[in-house]
Scaffold this motif. Structure first.
Motif, mmCIF file in Angstrom:
data_model
loop_
_atom_site.group_PDB
_atom_site.id
_atom_site.type_symbol
_atom_site.label_atom_id
_atom_site.label_comp_id
_atom_site.label_asym_id
_atom_site.label_seq_id
_atom_site.Cartn_x
_atom_site.Cartn_y
_atom_site.Cartn_z
ATOM 1 N N MET A 9 0.837 -1.186 0.000
ATOM 2 C CA MET A 9 0.000 0.000 0.000
ATOM 3 C C MET A 9 0.878 1.245 0.000
ATOM 4 O O MET A 9 1.799 1.373 0.802
ATOM 5 C CB MET A 9 -0.902 -0.014 1.234
ATOM 6 N N ILE A 10 0.592 2.159 -0.909
ATOM 7 C CA ILE A 10 1.349 3.406 -1.026
ATOM 8 C C ILE A 10 0.550 4.509 -0.335
ATOM 9 O O ILE A 10 -0.651 4.646 -0.554
ATOM 10 C CB ILE A 10 1.575 3.775 -2.507
ATOM 11 N N GLU A 11 1.248 5.278 0.500
ATOM 12 C CA GLU A 11 0.569 6.350 1.226
ATOM 13 C C GLU A 11 1.366 7.640 1.134
ATOM 14 O O GLU A 11 2.587 7.615 0.950
ATOM 15 C CB GLU A 11 0.385 5.963 2.694
ATOM 16 N N SER A 38 5.869 3.250 1.225
ATOM 17 C CA SER A 38 5.206 1.948 1.354
ATOM 18 C C SER A 38 5.736 1.306 2.626
ATOM 19 O O SER A 38 6.834 1.601 3.084
ATOM 20 C CB SER A 38 5.528 1.070 0.144
ATOM 21 N N ARG A 39 4.937 0.419 3.170
ATOM 22 C CA ARG A 39 5.378 -0.291 4.365
ATOM 23 C C ARG A 39 4.755 -1.673 4.393
ATOM 24 O O ARG A 39 3.728 -1.918 3.774
ATOM 25 C CB ARG A 39 5.101 0.491 5.635
ATOM 26 N N GLU A 40 5.411 -2.532 5.123
ATOM 27 C CA GLU A 40 4.876 -3.853 5.421
ATOM 28 C C GLU A 40 4.763 -3.909 6.934
ATOM 29 O O GLU A 40 5.778 -3.897 7.632
ATOM 30 C CB GLU A 40 5.798 -4.948 4.883
ATOM 31 N N LEU A 78 7.349 -2.427 -6.652
ATOM 32 C CA LEU A 78 7.145 -1.425 -5.613
ATOM 33 C C LEU A 78 7.638 -0.039 -6.048
ATOM 34 O O LEU A 78 6.957 0.973 -5.843
ATOM 35 C CB LEU A 78 7.826 -1.851 -4.312
ATOM 36 N N GLN A 134 5.143 1.439 -8.345
ATOM 37 C CA GLN A 134 3.956 1.899 -7.624
ATOM 38 C C GLN A 134 4.211 3.235 -6.930
ATOM 39 O O GLN A 134 3.357 4.132 -6.963
ATOM 40 C CB GLN A 134 3.526 0.857 -6.597
ATOM 41 N N LEU A 135 5.386 3.358 -6.298
ATOM 42 C CA LEU A 135 5.736 4.624 -5.658
ATOM 43 C C LEU A 135 5.771 5.743 -6.696
ATOM 44 O O LEU A 135 5.240 6.833 -6.476
ATOM 45 C CB LEU A 135 7.091 4.514 -4.955
#
Length: 152
Positions: free
Chosen positions: A1-3, A47-49, A83, A86-87
């Motif tokens: 998920m990108i925030e 992004s994070r996990e 990733l 996506q970023l």
């Protein structure tokens, strides 16, 4: 998920965590620390996990119509999984929404170092076009390649 990250201290923490995990690209302490110090003043997507950051990208305005990818990093274990793309896509969407027409990025010219050649191929794969090389902007061992694209 990108925030989108808004909090200044969170931006610095994410930048430090990622950049220190990528010594091949960010080994010069002075430069790395400057990226971290500048991060609160930049548009940041991350992004994070779980609670662990996995990647981030910061944009900075370089002209009335242009933003630059000021710094970007993705932990090595997440490379080649989409990733970074996506970023970038989220950052491009933000740039367009903010009214910017162009995005640029500076990196070391293709053919100088294997790690940077992968970086160059990444940017070309996103659709960036070669704009100009400044052979001595940084120094002779690191000629600066500028890539550009429109936000459309």
């Amino acid at each position: 998920m990108i925030e989108i990250v808004k909090d200044a201290e969170t931006k610095k923490k994410i930048a430090r965590t990622i950049l220190e995990a990528l010594p091949e690209w960010f080994e010069v302490e002075e430069s790395r620390e400057q990226y971290i110090a500048d991060s609160p003043h930049r548009i940041m997507v991350a992004s994070r996990e779980g609670d662990e950051p996995t990647g981030f990208l910061c944009l900075k305005e370089t002209g009335k119509e242009t933003v630059e990818i000021a710094v970007m990093g993705v932990r090595k274990e997440y490379h080649r999984q989409g990733l970074g793309r996506q970023l970038f896509e989220k950052a491009k969407e933000i740039a367009k929404d903010e009214g910017y027409s162009f995005i640029q990025v500076k990196t070391v010219k293709m053919g100088m170092y294997e790690d940077y050649d992968r970086t160059n191929r990444f940017y070309l794969g996103l659709g960036f076009k070669e704009f100009e090389v400044f052979p001595e902007l940084w120094d002779e061992a690191n000629p600066c390649q500028i890539y550009v694209m429109t936000t459309d």
